[in-house]
Design a protein around this motif. Structure first.
Motif, PDB file in Angstrom:
ATOM      1  N   GLU A  78       0.827  -1.205   0.000  1.00  0.00           N
ATOM      2  CA  GLU A  78       0.000   0.000   0.000  1.00  0.00           C
ATOM      3  C   GLU A  78       0.863   1.258   0.000  1.00  0.00           C
ATOM      4  O   GLU A  78       0.527   2.255  -0.656  1.00  0.00           O
ATOM      5  CB  GLU A  78      -0.911   0.019   1.219  1.00  0.00           C
ATOM      6  CG  GLU A  78      -1.966  -1.071   1.257  1.00  0.00           C
ATOM      7  CD  GLU A  78      -2.777  -0.976   2.535  1.00  0.00           C
ATOM      8  OE1 GLU A  78      -3.454   0.061   2.733  1.00  0.00           O
ATOM      9  OE2 GLU A  78      -2.721  -1.916   3.351  1.00  0.00           O
ATOM     10  N   VAL A  79       1.962   1.220   0.752  1.00  0.00           N
ATOM     11  CA  VAL A  79       2.863   2.371   0.781  1.00  0.00           C
ATOM     12  C   VAL A  79       3.351   2.690  -0.625  1.00  0.00           C
ATOM     13  O   VAL A  79       3.313   3.835  -1.070  1.00  0.00           O
ATOM     14  CB  VAL A  79       4.070   2.085   1.710  1.00  0.00           C
ATOM     15  CG1 VAL A  79       5.092   3.221   1.607  1.00  0.00           C
ATOM     16  CG2 VAL A  79       3.610   1.922   3.147  1.00  0.00           C
ATOM     17  N   LEU A  80       3.807   1.666  -1.337  1.00  0.00           N
ATOM     18  CA  LEU A  80       4.324   1.878  -2.687  1.00  0.00           C
ATOM     19  C   LEU A  80       3.240   2.435  -3.615  1.00  0.00           C
ATOM     20  O   LEU A  80       3.507   3.338  -4.424  1.00  0.00           O
ATOM     21  CB  LEU A  80       4.868   0.559  -3.236  1.00  0.00           C
ATOM     22  CG  LEU A  80       5.987  -0.103  -2.425  1.00  0.00           C
ATOM     23  CD1 LEU A  80       6.385  -1.428  -3.055  1.00  0.00           C
ATOM     24  CD2 LEU A  80       7.192   0.816  -2.304  1.00  0.00           C
ATOM     25  N   SER A  81       2.025   1.909  -3.497  1.00  0.00           N
ATOM     26  CA  SER A  81       0.932   2.387  -4.353  1.00  0.00           C
ATOM     27  C   SER A  81       0.562   3.829  -4.030  1.00  0.00           C
ATOM     28  O   SER A  81       0.339   4.643  -4.934  1.00  0.00           O
ATOM     29  CB  SER A  81      -0.293   1.481  -4.180  1.00  0.00           C
ATOM     30  OG  SER A  81      -0.026   0.180  -4.654  1.00  0.00           O
ATOM     31  N   LEU A  82       0.491   4.156  -2.743  1.00  0.00           N
ATOM     32  CA  LEU A  82       0.129   5.519  -2.360  1.00  0.00           C
ATOM     33  C   LEU A  82       1.187   6.520  -2.824  1.00  0.00           C
ATOM     34  O   LEU A  82       0.861   7.615  -3.278  1.00  0.00           O
ATOM     35  CB  LEU A  82      -0.059   5.599  -0.843  1.00  0.00           C
ATOM     36  CG  LEU A  82      -1.326   4.916  -0.304  1.00  0.00           C
ATOM     37  CD1 LEU A  82      -1.263   4.802   1.216  1.00  0.00           C
ATOM     38  CD2 LEU A  82      -2.571   5.701  -0.723  1.00  0.00           C
ATOM     39  N   VAL A  83       2.460   6.151  -2.711  1.00  0.00           N
ATOM     40  CA  VAL A  83       3.508   7.038  -3.198  1.00  0.00           C
ATOM     41  C   VAL A  83       3.413   7.202  -4.711  1.00  0.00           C
ATOM     42  O   VAL A  83       3.517   8.320  -5.238  1.00  0.00           O
ATOM     43  CB  VAL A  83       4.897   6.505  -2.798  1.00  0.00           C
ATOM     44  CG1 VAL A  83       6.005   7.323  -3.474  1.00  0.00           C
ATOM     45  CG2 VAL A  83       5.082   6.542  -1.289  1.00  0.00           C
ATOM     46  N   ALA A  84       3.208   6.117  -5.428  1.00  0.00           N
ATOM     47  CA  ALA A  84       3.092   6.187  -6.886  1.00  0.00           C
ATOM     48  C   ALA A  84       1.917   7.058  -7.317  1.00  0.00           C
ATOM     49  O   ALA A  84       1.981   7.716  -8.368  1.00  0.00           O
ATOM     50  CB  ALA A  84       2.949   4.779  -7.462  1.00  0.00           C
ATOM     51  N   MET A  85       0.856   7.087  -6.492  1.00  0.00           N
ATOM     52  CA  MET A  85      -0.327   7.911  -6.798  1.00  0.00           C
ATOM     53  C   MET A  85      -0.121   9.371  -6.434  1.00  0.00           C
ATOM     54  O   MET A  85      -1.003  10.205  -6.680  1.00  0.00           O
ATOM     55  CB  MET A  85      -1.535   7.366  -6.039  1.00  0.00           C
ATOM     56  CG  MET A  85      -2.010   6.003  -6.515  1.00  0.00           C
ATOM     57  SD  MET A  85      -3.203   5.265  -5.339  1.00  0.00           S
ATOM     58  CE  MET A  85      -4.480   6.531  -5.314  1.00  0.00           C
ATOM     59  N   GLY A  86       1.026   9.700  -5.833  1.00  0.00           N
ATOM     60  CA  GLY A  86       1.291  11.081  -5.471  1.00  0.00           C
ATOM     61  C   GLY A  86       0.729  11.499  -4.133  1.00  0.00           C
ATOM     62  O   GLY A  86       0.634  12.700  -3.839  1.00  0.00           O
ATOM     63  N   ARG A  87       0.383  10.538  -3.283  1.00  0.00           N
ATOM     64  CA  ARG A  87      -0.205  10.863  -1.992  1.00  0.00           C
ATOM     65  C   ARG A  87       0.830  11.263  -0.943  1.00  0.00           C
ATOM     66  O   ARG A  87       0.476  11.700   0.148  1.00  0.00           O
ATOM     67  CB  ARG A  87      -1.006   9.656  -1.487  1.00  0.00           C
ATOM     68  CG  ARG A  87      -2.187   9.266  -2.357  1.00  0.00           C
ATOM     69  CD  ARG A  87      -3.336  10.240  -2.163  1.00  0.00           C
ATOM     70  NE  ARG A  87      -3.812  10.201  -0.789  1.00  0.00           N
ATOM     71  CZ  ARG A  87      -4.674   9.299  -0.316  1.00  0.00           C
ATOM     72  NH1 ARG A  87      -5.130   8.337  -1.113  1.00  0.00           N
ATOM     73  NH2 ARG A  87      -5.070   9.352   0.929  1.00  0.00           N
TER      74      ARG A  87
END
Length: 295
Positions: free
Chosen positions: A230-239
Protein backbone atom coordinates in the motif's frame (compact mmCIF):
# COMPACT_ATOMS: atom_id res chain seq x y z
CA UNK A 1 47.25 -44.95 11.67
CA UNK A 2 47.04 -41.18 11.44
CA UNK A 3 46.77 -38.96 14.49
CA UNK A 4 44.05 -36.32 14.65
CA UNK A 5 46.49 -33.42 14.28
CA UNK A 6 47.98 -35.11 11.19
CA UNK A 7 44.55 -35.54 9.61
CA UNK A 8 43.64 -31.92 10.25
CA UNK A 9 46.98 -30.64 8.95
CA UNK A 10 46.78 -32.79 5.80
CA UNK A 11 43.16 -31.92 4.96
CA UNK A 12 43.65 -28.21 5.61
CA UNK A 13 46.80 -28.02 3.47
CA UNK A 14 45.09 -30.04 0.73
CA UNK A 15 42.30 -27.45 0.66
CA UNK A 16 44.44 -24.31 1.02
CA UNK A 17 47.50 -25.49 -0.97
CA UNK A 18 49.41 -22.84 0.94
CA UNK A 19 51.42 -23.51 4.11
CA UNK A 20 50.94 -20.10 5.70
CA UNK A 21 47.18 -20.04 5.15
CA UNK A 22 46.86 -23.60 6.43
CA UNK A 23 48.87 -22.72 9.52
CA UNK A 24 46.78 -19.60 10.19
CA UNK A 25 43.52 -21.48 9.64
CA UNK A 26 44.55 -24.11 12.20
CA UNK A 27 45.89 -21.53 14.62
CA UNK A 28 49.28 -23.21 14.85
CA UNK A 29 52.79 -21.87 15.27
CA UNK A 30 54.78 -21.00 12.16
CA UNK A 31 56.20 -24.08 10.44
CA UNK A 32 54.10 -26.54 12.40
CA UNK A 33 52.04 -27.72 9.41
CA UNK A 34 55.16 -28.24 7.30
CA UNK A 35 56.77 -30.24 10.08
CA UNK A 36 53.66 -32.38 10.59
CA UNK A 37 53.34 -33.16 6.86
CA UNK A 38 57.01 -34.11 6.57
CA UNK A 39 56.70 -36.50 9.52
CA UNK A 40 53.53 -38.01 8.05
CA UNK A 41 55.15 -38.55 4.64
CA UNK A 42 58.15 -40.23 6.23
CA UNK A 43 55.95 -42.57 8.21
CA UNK A 44 53.71 -43.44 5.25
CA UNK A 45 56.65 -43.74 2.88
CA UNK A 46 54.95 -41.68 0.15
CA UNK A 47 55.06 -38.07 -0.98
CA UNK A 48 51.70 -36.33 -0.47
CA UNK A 49 52.54 -32.87 -1.81
CA UNK A 50 54.74 -31.43 -4.54
CA UNK A 51 56.41 -28.28 -3.21
CA UNK A 52 58.17 -25.57 -5.15
CA UNK A 53 58.99 -21.98 -4.30
CA UNK A 54 55.85 -20.88 -6.13
CA UNK A 55 53.21 -23.53 -5.53
CA UNK A 56 52.01 -26.45 -3.47
CA UNK A 57 50.07 -29.27 -5.17
CA UNK A 58 48.79 -32.68 -4.22
CA UNK A 59 50.60 -35.68 -5.66
CA UNK A 60 48.46 -38.50 -7.08
CA UNK A 61 48.93 -40.36 -3.79
CA UNK A 62 47.98 -37.24 -1.84
CA UNK A 63 44.88 -36.73 -3.98
CA UNK A 64 43.83 -40.33 -3.38
CA UNK A 65 44.28 -39.93 0.37
CA UNK A 66 42.27 -36.70 0.35
CA UNK A 67 39.41 -38.23 -1.66
CA UNK A 68 39.18 -41.15 0.76
CA UNK A 69 39.82 -39.26 3.98
CA UNK A 70 37.85 -36.01 3.62
CA UNK A 71 34.32 -37.52 3.46
CA UNK A 72 35.04 -39.83 6.39
CA UNK A 73 36.41 -36.99 8.49
CA UNK A 74 33.40 -34.81 7.71
CA UNK A 75 31.08 -37.60 8.85
CA UNK A 76 33.00 -37.85 12.10
CA UNK A 77 32.75 -34.08 12.62
CA UNK A 78 29.03 -34.14 11.87
CA UNK A 79 28.49 -36.99 14.32
CA UNK A 80 30.34 -35.07 17.02
CA UNK A 81 28.36 -31.89 16.24
CA UNK A 82 25.06 -33.78 16.44
CA UNK A 83 26.06 -35.24 19.80
CA UNK A 84 27.02 -31.83 21.16
CA UNK A 85 23.85 -30.28 19.76
CA UNK A 86 21.70 -32.97 21.31
CA UNK A 87 23.41 -32.49 24.65
CA UNK A 88 22.89 -28.72 24.49
CA UNK A 89 19.28 -29.00 23.43
CA UNK A 90 19.65 -27.88 19.80
CA UNK A 91 16.86 -30.19 18.70
CA UNK A 92 13.18 -29.88 17.91
CA UNK A 93 11.93 -26.95 15.81
CA UNK A 94 13.11 -23.34 15.67
CA UNK A 95 10.65 -20.80 14.26
CA UNK A 96 12.23 -17.65 12.85
CA UNK A 97 10.52 -14.56 11.52
CA UNK A 98 11.67 -11.66 9.35
CA UNK A 99 10.13 -8.29 8.49
CA UNK A 100 11.70 -7.38 5.13
CA UNK A 101 12.82 -9.31 2.07
CA UNK A 102 16.50 -8.52 2.59
CA UNK A 103 16.24 -9.65 6.22
CA UNK A 104 14.47 -12.75 4.89
CA UNK A 105 17.41 -13.51 2.60
CA UNK A 106 19.78 -13.42 5.58
CA UNK A 107 17.46 -15.64 7.66
CA UNK A 108 17.08 -18.21 4.89
CA UNK A 109 20.84 -18.36 4.33
CA UNK A 110 21.42 -18.81 8.06
CA UNK A 111 18.72 -21.50 8.15
CA UNK A 112 20.56 -23.52 5.49
CA UNK A 113 23.78 -23.37 7.51
CA UNK A 114 21.90 -24.14 10.73
CA UNK A 115 20.24 -27.25 9.27
CA UNK A 116 23.59 -28.57 8.11
CA UNK A 117 25.18 -27.95 11.48
CA UNK A 118 22.23 -29.14 13.59
CA UNK A 119 20.33 -31.73 11.53
CA UNK A 120 18.21 -32.77 14.51
CA UNK A 121 16.64 -29.30 14.69
CA UNK A 122 14.15 -28.19 12.03
CA UNK A 123 13.84 -24.52 11.04
CA UNK A 124 10.58 -22.86 10.00
CA UNK A 125 10.73 -19.36 8.50
CA UNK A 126 7.88 -16.89 8.06
CA UNK A 127 7.38 -13.24 7.17
CA UNK A 128 6.10 -10.81 9.81
CA UNK A 129 4.00 -7.82 8.74
CA UNK A 130 5.29 -4.42 9.86
CA UNK A 131 1.77 -3.48 10.95
CA UNK A 132 2.00 -6.04 13.77
CA UNK A 133 5.73 -6.47 14.34
CA UNK A 134 5.54 -8.34 17.66
CA UNK A 135 2.16 -10.05 17.39
CA UNK A 136 3.35 -13.46 16.08
CA UNK A 137 6.07 -13.67 18.72
CA UNK A 138 3.69 -12.79 21.53
CA UNK A 139 1.22 -15.34 20.19
CA UNK A 140 3.87 -18.04 20.57
CA UNK A 141 4.30 -18.51 16.81
CA UNK A 142 7.98 -17.46 16.71
CA UNK A 143 11.08 -18.12 18.76
CA UNK A 144 13.29 -15.54 17.07
CA UNK A 145 12.88 -12.62 14.69
CA UNK A 146 15.15 -10.43 12.56
CA UNK A 147 13.53 -7.01 12.47
CA UNK A 148 14.01 -3.26 12.26
CA UNK A 149 15.23 -1.54 15.41
CA UNK A 150 14.56 0.17 17.74
CA UNK A 151 12.78 -2.40 19.89
CA UNK A 152 12.10 -1.53 23.53
CA UNK A 153 9.51 -3.98 24.85
CA UNK A 154 9.45 -5.30 28.44
CA UNK A 155 8.65 -8.87 27.40
CA UNK A 156 11.17 -9.04 24.54
CA UNK A 157 14.96 -9.09 24.40
CA UNK A 158 16.66 -7.01 21.70
CA UNK A 159 19.95 -8.62 20.75
CA UNK A 160 22.88 -6.97 18.98
CA UNK A 161 22.58 -5.26 15.60
CA UNK A 162 23.16 -7.83 12.84
CA UNK A 163 23.48 -5.41 9.92
CA UNK A 164 22.38 -1.94 8.85
CA UNK A 165 21.10 -0.40 5.63
CA UNK A 166 21.38 3.17 4.28
CA UNK A 167 18.09 5.07 4.12
CA UNK A 168 16.31 6.43 1.10
CA UNK A 169 13.16 8.41 0.43
CA UNK A 170 10.58 6.86 -1.92
CA UNK A 171 9.04 9.64 -3.98
CA UNK A 172 6.63 9.80 -6.94
CA UNK A 173 8.42 9.77 -10.26
CA UNK A 174 7.16 13.31 -11.02
CA UNK A 175 8.09 14.71 -7.63
CA UNK A 176 10.81 17.45 -7.64
CA UNK A 177 12.93 15.29 -5.32
CA UNK A 178 13.00 12.53 -7.95
CA UNK A 179 15.54 14.52 -9.98
CA UNK A 180 17.95 14.90 -7.07
CA UNK A 181 20.98 12.78 -6.30
CA UNK A 182 20.11 12.88 -2.59
CA UNK A 183 17.81 14.45 0.00
CA UNK A 184 18.26 15.53 3.63
CA UNK A 185 16.06 15.14 6.70
CA UNK A 186 15.05 18.82 6.60
CA UNK A 187 13.52 18.18 3.16
CA UNK A 188 10.78 16.17 4.87
CA UNK A 189 9.23 19.43 6.06
CA UNK A 190 8.63 20.37 2.42
CA UNK A 191 6.50 17.34 1.61
CA UNK A 192 4.21 14.87 3.39
CA UNK A 193 4.75 11.29 4.55
CA UNK A 194 2.97 8.06 3.86
CA UNK A 195 3.47 6.11 7.08
CA UNK A 196 2.76 2.62 8.36
CA UNK A 197 -0.09 2.06 10.83
CA UNK A 198 -1.31 -0.78 12.99
CA UNK A 199 -0.16 -2.32 16.26
CA UNK A 200 3.14 -0.43 16.10
CA UNK A 201 4.70 1.26 19.16
CA UNK A 202 4.80 5.05 19.08
CA UNK A 203 8.57 5.13 19.66
CA UNK A 204 9.08 2.97 16.55
CA UNK A 205 6.83 5.18 14.41
CA UNK A 206 8.48 8.35 15.69
CA UNK A 207 11.89 6.97 14.75
CA UNK A 208 11.01 5.81 11.24
CA UNK A 209 8.20 8.27 10.41
CA UNK A 210 9.02 11.41 12.42
CA UNK A 211 6.65 14.27 13.10
CA UNK A 212 9.35 16.93 12.96
CA UNK A 213 12.78 17.45 11.42
CA UNK A 214 16.02 17.61 13.45
CA UNK A 215 15.67 21.43 13.46
CA UNK A 216 12.09 21.16 14.77
CA UNK A 217 10.14 21.88 11.59
CA UNK A 218 6.82 19.98 11.43
CA UNK A 219 6.42 17.05 9.05
CA UNK A 220 2.94 16.39 7.67
CA UNK A 221 1.57 12.83 7.57
CA UNK A 222 -0.82 12.66 4.64
CA UNK A 223 -1.73 8.95 4.52
CA UNK A 224 -1.14 5.65 6.29
CA UNK A 225 -0.94 2.04 5.18
CA UNK A 226 -1.20 -1.34 6.84
CA UNK A 227 0.81 -3.28 4.26
CA UNK A 228 4.04 -2.36 2.51
CA UNK A 229 2.48 -2.75 -0.95
CA UNK A 230 0.00 0.00 0.00
CA UNK A 231 2.86 2.37 0.78
CA UNK A 232 4.32 1.88 -2.69
CA UNK A 233 0.93 2.39 -4.35
CA UNK A 234 0.13 5.52 -2.36
CA UNK A 235 3.51 7.04 -3.20
CA UNK A 236 3.09 6.19 -6.89
CA UNK A 237 -0.33 7.91 -6.80
CA UNK A 238 1.29 11.08 -5.47
CA UNK A 239 -0.20 10.86 -1.99
CA UNK A 240 3.14 11.47 -0.32
CA UNK A 241 6.67 10.17 0.15
CA UNK A 242 8.00 7.48 2.45
CA UNK A 243 11.35 6.65 4.10
CA UNK A 244 12.73 3.15 3.53
CA UNK A 245 15.92 1.18 3.32
CA UNK A 246 17.81 2.00 0.13
CA UNK A 247 18.05 -1.71 -0.58
CA UNK A 248 14.26 -1.80 -0.99
CA UNK A 249 14.80 -0.45 -4.50
CA UNK A 250 16.28 -3.82 -5.49
CA UNK A 251 13.19 -5.67 -4.29
CA UNK A 252 10.31 -3.23 -4.73
CA UNK A 253 11.24 -0.99 -7.64
CA UNK A 254 8.24 -0.31 -9.86
CA UNK A 255 6.97 2.28 -12.36
CA UNK A 256 5.90 5.55 -10.81
CA UNK A 257 8.33 5.69 -7.89
CA UNK A 258 11.98 6.65 -7.36
CA UNK A 259 14.30 5.82 -4.46
CA UNK A 260 16.42 8.86 -3.54
CA UNK A 261 19.23 8.30 -0.97
CA UNK A 262 19.38 10.35 2.23
CA UNK A 263 22.74 12.04 2.77
CA UNK A 264 22.33 12.71 6.50
CA UNK A 265 19.91 10.11 7.91
CA UNK A 266 21.24 7.36 10.17
CA UNK A 267 21.08 3.84 8.73
CA UNK A 268 18.25 1.47 9.54
CA UNK A 269 19.54 -1.14 11.95
CA UNK A 270 18.33 -4.74 11.92
CA UNK A 271 18.70 -7.05 14.88
CA UNK A 272 17.34 -10.16 16.51
CA UNK A 273 14.60 -10.21 19.13
CA UNK A 274 13.23 -13.11 21.18
CA UNK A 275 10.92 -13.60 24.16
CA UNK A 276 12.56 -12.72 27.47
CA UNK A 277 11.96 -16.27 28.67
CA UNK A 278 13.05 -17.87 25.39
CA UNK A 279 16.84 -17.64 25.27
CA UNK A 280 17.25 -21.32 24.43
CA UNK A 281 20.19 -23.24 23.00
CA UNK A 282 18.42 -23.21 19.60
CA UNK A 283 18.07 -19.43 19.69
CA UNK A 284 21.70 -18.93 20.71
CA UNK A 285 22.97 -21.27 18.00
CA UNK A 286 20.94 -19.60 15.23
CA UNK A 287 21.90 -16.10 16.40
CA UNK A 288 25.56 -17.03 16.28
CA UNK A 289 25.28 -18.33 12.71
CA UNK A 290 23.30 -15.31 11.53
CA UNK A 291 25.84 -12.95 13.03
CA UNK A 292 28.63 -14.79 11.20
CA UNK A 293 27.04 -14.73 7.73
CA UNK A 294 25.09 -11.46 7.76
CA UNK A 295 26.10 -8.79 5.22
Amino acid sequence: MMERHEIEAFLTLAEELHFRRATERLGLAHGRVSQTIKQLERRLGVSLFDRTSRRVALTPAGQRLYDDLAPAYRRIQEAVARTIAYGKGVTGTLRVGFSSQWAGDAVLEAADVFRGRYPDCAVEVQEVQLADPFGPMRAGELDLQLTEFPVDEPDLVAGPVIFSEPRALIVPARHPFARRESVCLEDLARTSLVAMSGAIPDYWLDYHYPRETPEGRPITHSASAVYWAEVLSLVAMGRGVSPAALRAAQYHGRPGIVFVPFRDAPPIEYGLIWPRSGHTARVRAFAEILHQIAP
